[in-house]
Write an enzyme that holds these catalytic residues in place. Structure first.
Site, PDB file in Angstrom:
ATOM      1  CB  SER A   1      32.511 -19.254 -41.970  1.00 49.59           C
ATOM      2  OG  SER A   1      33.912 -19.208 -41.796  1.00 49.59           O
TER       3      SER A   1
ATOM      4  CE1 TYR B   1      33.334 -17.634 -47.313  1.00 50.11           C
ATOM      5  CE2 TYR B   1      34.494 -17.295 -45.242  1.00 50.11           C
ATOM      6  CZ  TYR B   1      33.744 -18.097 -46.079  1.00 50.11           C
ATOM      7  OH  TYR B   1      33.403 -19.368 -45.673  1.00 50.11           O
TER       8      TYR B   1
END
Length: 268
Positions: free
Chosen positions: A153, A166
């Site tokens: 990401s 995350y």
């Protein structure tokens, strides 16, 4: 006439029943790869994807497995090999969010995200590497003995308050990928990361489902459009092809410029 760059190869894509994973599965199948569609909960969506791939002349099966559980991962690889006999591509895509402010985040919220997003990639990469090393380079099929994609990401480099579990998992993926690439390169195994920005998937529906939310999101994207799963799928299909054979140990960001720090575009 379209050349199927991945013809004769097979792939496991984790978390492939929706979102980015589905986009990757469709792109790899279109390029000629036989695909194992991994899912953990939604059997119906996985079966629909398998049907869609077969409808367009591809080969696919659905495999249920929780990538955070070693037993499930071992069973998934065994099932793939029992059907296809070999493995050429591993796409570590499964991931989730359990968001909370740091002071409110529970240990379970932290651990669940780390277990799926990071430990799952370790377990799947380890088993794939064993197969790739044993197989070696399959002449006429692929220039590499195997290819691993670690789906990351933009948040492996962009901090994200309210999402420390995350962001930590994605930062960990970067060094997992680089260390794997360094260790496995002598075996002709390539390992790379893909770092999507804002992609229109169910995991981030709140960020794009209304025009107000989408317009706010687009202030972070210089290219002024939200990404689609097919964008990531096309990149993945190229990255595991022989056209990208000299690429290993790097993350390719696919984010419309989100990592260009757009807040500084007007001189800060």
């Amino acid at each position: 006439m379209e050349i199927q760059k991945l013809k004769g190869q097979s792939a496991i894509i984790t978390g492939a029943d929706s979102g980015i994973g589905k986009g990757v599965a469709l792109a790899l199948a279109k390029a000629g790869a036989k695909v194992s569609v991994n899912f953990v909960h939604n059997h119906e969506h996985a079966d629909e994807l398998v049907t869609e791939i077969k409808k367009h002349g591809g080969e696919a099966i659905a495999i249920k497995a929780d990538v955070s559980r070693e037993h499930d991962v071992l069973a998934m690889f065994a099932q793939h090999l029992s059907v296809y006999g070999s493995l050429d591509i591993m796409v570590n895509n499964a991931g989730l969010q359990k968001d909370a402010k740091l002071v409110d985040m529970t240990l379970d919220q932290w651990q669940t995200v780390i277990d799926v997003n990071l430990t799952g990639q370790f377990l799947c990469s380890r088993e794939a590497a064993k197969i790739f090393i044993q197989q070696g380079v399959r002449q006429g099929v692929s220039a590499a003995a195997g290819k691993i994609i670690c789906m990351s990401s933009v948040h492996e480099i962009i901090p994200w308050a309210g999402h420390v579990n995350y962001a930590a998992s994605k930062g960990g993926i970067e060094m997992l990928m680089k260390s794997l690439a360094q260790e496995l390169a002598p075996f002709k195994i390539r390992v790379n990361g893909i770092g999507p920005g804002a992609i229109q998937t169910p995991i981030n529906k709140e960020a794009w489902e209304t025009s107000e939310a989408l317009n706010k999101l687009l202030t972070l994207i210089p290219y002024k459009r939200i990404g689609q799963p097919v964008d990531v799928g096309n990149l993945a299909a190229w990255l595991v092809s022989d056209e990208a054979d000299y690429i290993t140990g790097t993350t390719i960001f696919i984010d419309g410029g989100m990592t260009l720090y757009p807040g500084f575009s007007d001189n800060g």
